[in-house]
Design a protein around this motif. Sequence first.
Motif, PDB file in Angstrom:
ATOM      1  N   THR A 144       0.851  -1.187   0.000  1.00  0.00           N
ATOM      2  CA  THR A 144       0.000   0.000   0.000  1.00  0.00           C
ATOM      3  C   THR A 144       0.886   1.235   0.000  1.00  0.00           C
ATOM      4  OG1 THR A 144      -1.752  -1.156   1.218  1.00  0.00           O
ATOM      5  CG2 THR A 144      -1.810   1.250   1.216  1.00  0.00           C
ATOM      6  N   ILE A 145       0.747   2.063  -1.036  1.00  0.00           N
ATOM      7  CA  ILE A 145       1.598   3.240  -1.175  1.00  0.00           C
ATOM      8  C   ILE A 145       1.023   4.374  -0.344  1.00  0.00           C
ATOM      9  CG2 ILE A 145       2.672   4.838  -2.777  1.00  0.00           C
ATOM     10  CD1 ILE A 145       3.495   1.953  -3.181  1.00  0.00           C
ATOM     11  N   SER A 146       1.829   4.901   0.550  1.00  0.00           N
ATOM     12  CA  SER A 146       1.432   6.043   1.380  1.00  0.00           C
ATOM     13  C   SER A 146       2.673   6.880   1.653  1.00  0.00           C
ATOM     14  CB  SER A 146       0.805   5.561   2.698  1.00  0.00           C
ATOM     15  OG  SER A 146       1.721   4.751   3.424  1.00  0.00           O
ATOM     16  N   ALA A 147       2.454   8.067   2.200  1.00  0.00           N
ATOM     17  CA  ALA A 147       3.592   8.947   2.481  1.00  0.00           C
ATOM     18  C   ALA A 147       4.487   8.321   3.545  1.00  0.00           C
ATOM     19  CB  ALA A 147       3.093  10.312   2.934  1.00  0.00           C
ATOM     20  N   GLY A 148       5.770   8.676   3.474  1.00  0.00           N
ATOM     21  CA  GLY A 148       6.717   8.169   4.457  1.00  0.00           C
ATOM     22  C   GLY A 148       7.455   6.942   3.960  1.00  0.00           C
ATOM     23  N   LYS A 149       7.879   6.087   4.889  1.00  0.00           N
ATOM     24  CA  LYS A 149       8.675   4.908   4.549  1.00  0.00           C
ATOM     25  C   LYS A 149       7.852   3.631   4.702  1.00  0.00           C
ATOM     26  CE  LYS A 149      13.301   6.691   5.605  1.00  0.00           C
ATOM     27  NZ  LYS A 149      14.550   6.465   6.359  1.00  0.00           N
ATOM     28  N   ILE A 150       8.089   2.707   3.772  1.00  0.00           N
ATOM     29  CA  ILE A 150       7.443   1.400   3.788  1.00  0.00           C
ATOM     30  C   ILE A 150       8.541   0.354   3.702  1.00  0.00           C
ATOM     31  CG2 ILE A 150       5.810  -0.115   2.610  1.00  0.00           C
ATOM     32  CD1 ILE A 150       4.630   2.441   1.318  1.00  0.00           C
ATOM     33  N   ARG A 151       8.450  -0.679   4.528  1.00  0.00           N
ATOM     34  CA  ARG A 151       9.470  -1.727   4.503  1.00  0.00           C
ATOM     35  C   ARG A 151       8.872  -3.024   3.962  1.00  0.00           C
ATOM     36  NH1 ARG A 151      14.570  -2.505   6.146  1.00  0.00           N
ATOM     37  NH2 ARG A 151      15.232  -4.687   6.370  1.00  0.00           N
ATOM     38  N   VAL A 152       9.545  -3.586   2.968  1.00  0.00           N
ATOM     39  CA  VAL A 152       9.146  -4.871   2.392  1.00  0.00           C
ATOM     40  C   VAL A 152      10.417  -5.688   2.176  1.00  0.00           C
ATOM     41  CG1 VAL A 152       8.003  -6.059   0.502  1.00  0.00           C
ATOM     42  CG2 VAL A 152       7.180  -3.809   1.220  1.00  0.00           C
ATOM     43  N   ASP A 153      10.534  -6.829   2.845  1.00  0.00           N
ATOM     44  CA  ASP A 153      11.669  -7.733   2.658  1.00  0.00           C
ATOM     45  C   ASP A 153      11.278  -8.823   1.660  1.00  0.00           C
ATOM     46  OD1 ASP A 153      13.278  -6.375   4.529  1.00  0.00           O
ATOM     47  OD2 ASP A 153      12.329  -7.463   6.193  1.00  0.00           O
ATOM     48  N   LEU A 154      12.231  -9.203   0.804  1.00  0.00           N
ATOM     49  CA  LEU A 154      11.977 -10.165  -0.260  1.00  0.00           C
ATOM     50  C   LEU A 154      12.985 -11.308  -0.196  1.00  0.00           C
ATOM     51  CD1 LEU A 154      11.513  -7.558  -3.134  1.00  0.00           C
ATOM     52  CD2 LEU A 154       9.671  -8.790  -1.949  1.00  0.00           C
ATOM     53  N   THR A 155      12.576 -12.482  -0.699  1.00  0.00           N
ATOM     54  CA  THR A 155      13.462 -13.645  -0.752  1.00  0.00           C
ATOM     55  C   THR A 155      13.423 -14.245  -2.141  1.00  0.00           C
ATOM     56  OG1 THR A 155      13.082 -14.153   1.585  1.00  0.00           O
ATOM     57  CG2 THR A 155      13.971 -15.912   0.211  1.00  0.00           C
ATOM     58  N   LEU A 156      14.599 -14.400  -2.742  1.00  0.00           N
ATOM     59  CA  LEU A 156      14.702 -15.065  -4.041  1.00  0.00           C
ATOM     60  C   LEU A 156      14.578 -16.566  -3.840  1.00  0.00           C
ATOM     61  CD1 LEU A 156      17.713 -13.066  -5.514  1.00  0.00           C
ATOM     62  CD2 LEU A 156      15.309 -12.772  -6.086  1.00  0.00           C
ATOM     63  N   VAL A 157      13.660 -17.170  -4.603  1.00  0.00           N
ATOM     64  CA  VAL A 157      13.391 -18.597  -4.404  1.00  0.00           C
ATOM     65  C   VAL A 157      13.864 -19.441  -5.575  1.00  0.00           C
ATOM     66  CG1 VAL A 157      11.452 -18.194  -2.866  1.00  0.00           C
ATOM     67  CG2 VAL A 157      11.053 -18.285  -5.328  1.00  0.00           C
ATOM     68  N   GLY A 158      14.367 -18.813  -6.615  1.00  0.00           N
ATOM     69  CA  GLY A 158      14.910 -19.559  -7.744  1.00  0.00           C
ATOM     70  C   GLY A 158      13.821 -20.059  -8.674  1.00  0.00           C
ATOM     71  N   ALA A 159      13.532 -19.309  -9.714  1.00  0.00           N
ATOM     72  CA  ALA A 159      12.485 -19.706 -10.656  1.00  0.00           C
ATOM     73  C   ALA A 159      12.927 -19.368 -12.069  1.00  0.00           C
ATOM     74  CB  ALA A 159      11.179 -18.986 -10.333  1.00  0.00           C
ATOM     75  N   PRO A 160      13.770 -20.228 -12.675  1.00  0.00           N
ATOM     76  CA  PRO A 160      14.199 -19.945 -14.049  1.00  0.00           C
ATOM     77  C   PRO A 160      13.011 -19.908 -15.013  1.00  0.00           C
ATOM     78  CG  PRO A 160      15.531 -21.674 -13.049  1.00  0.00           C
ATOM     79  CD  PRO A 160      14.367 -21.445 -12.142  1.00  0.00           C
ATOM     80  N   THR A 161      13.081 -19.041 -15.983  1.00  0.00           N
ATOM     81  CA  THR A 161      12.036 -18.941 -16.990  1.00  0.00           C
ATOM     82  C   THR A 161      12.613 -19.214 -18.365  1.00  0.00           C
ATOM     83  OG1 THR A 161      12.425 -16.581 -17.298  1.00  0.00           O
ATOM     84  CG2 THR A 161      10.824 -17.207 -15.630  1.00  0.00           C
ATOM     85  N   GLN A 162      11.743 -19.422 -19.318  1.00  0.00           N
ATOM     86  CA  GLN A 162      12.195 -19.680 -20.669  1.00  0.00           C
ATOM     87  C   GLN A 162      12.862 -18.450 -21.260  1.00  0.00           C
ATOM     88  OE1 GLN A 162       8.842 -21.004 -22.925  1.00  0.00           O
ATOM     89  NE2 GLN A 162       8.822 -23.032 -22.006  1.00  0.00           N
ATOM     90  N   LEU A 163      13.871 -18.683 -22.059  1.00  0.00           N
ATOM     91  CA  LEU A 163      14.525 -17.583 -22.759  1.00  0.00           C
ATOM     92  C   LEU A 163      13.599 -17.058 -23.843  1.00  0.00           C
ATOM     93  CD1 LEU A 163      18.149 -18.977 -23.187  1.00  0.00           C
ATOM     94  CD2 LEU A 163      17.326 -17.304 -21.516  1.00  0.00           C
TER      95      LEU A 163
END
Length: 385
Positions: free
Chosen positions: A253-272
């Motif tokens: 949700t976009i709002s004024a100030g700071k927003i924290r979102v942590d992400l984890t790469l799970v490994g999902a190769p896609t077709q070229l």
Amino acid sequence: MRLRLSNEVTLGPIHLRHFLAPVLAWAFITLVCQSVAWAQSGRDRDAASRQRTVPGIEPNFIPPAGFPNRQFKLGIYGSNTATGVVINRIVPGASAQQAGLEVRDTIVTVGGYQVGMVDGRLYDLGDELSRRVDAAGRVTLLVRNHRNGQLVNVPVNFHSTATVIEGSIRSTDRRPLSRRDSLVVRLLDVTSPGWNNVVIRQQNLDTPVRWPVNYRLEVDTMTIRPRHRYAIDAQVLRQGSVINSSGSPRPVTISAGKIRVDLTLVGAPTQLPERSPIDQIREWYRRFLGREPTGREVAVWQSELARGRPLDEVEASILGSNEFFEQNRSDPDQFIDETYRQLKGSVPTPAEHRGLRDRLGEQDGLRFPFALELLREGNESDRSR
């Protein structure tokens, strides 16, 4: 030719220090516009269009410096005329209202450069804002006050309305990335289920030596629509192809100030992809401009892609180029219809055309974001405006 006014005048709610002593008649504006137009004719406002007018010079469309991140929303709906941009409507709370501009005022120049129709050619208000606003977000407009016909210098300050999204990115595979790889974090518009990779903002991060790696996205809340939904994800790219990602984008949700979102790469190769990005760009040049890209153009786009430029922005920039616009007789209505036809496969209905014309006005006449927005909608019409 730069126009600078002195003395003091009041425009609407503004009290300006620099003031025009004599009251200038509206007829004088025409002379001013002609002088500015003459000055602009010898200026390199668009290197590509200038080259096309010289016999024996191969046409070029090169993305301008700073493209495409310098976009400033004045917050008006306007009509382009031979004497400037007449304000028809002002968005509440936008920079135009804060500067004291009013409906029926006419914007004659931006930073001394005329806007509107000049010798039958359109010079976009949005284009000039993107070129003339300084590093502090300030620019001076020459405006005809509709109340008394006076010309006044109106300083406009594009206040920052940015929110910050920040966090860390981890990887289930803790090995460092190859130097061939690039890590990208993206803010996406996911309002419609049919939209794919509608990037609002992204950050290209240095290849991490160790995990986790921190990111920080600054987003102008003026570009965020109230009824739209947004999400954030991270991807690892190798030669333009996704080889790893954080999975389904996380809602935010976009709002004024700071927003924290942590992400984890799970490994999902896609077709070229079946074709290389440059091959795709070549096809767009043939389809939209009716020619092959020059060697220099190919080199520039290769450089842009290497820096993480999304491919859809390349397509939108070609559609928004002066070359494509001039192929449509420099007519905004014909440009709208042809852009819609190229992207949707049909000509817009009169009602759709009116809506598209309003949307071009919302973009201050700037063709690139208009084409990009239309491109990213796929086959659906955006009714939220």
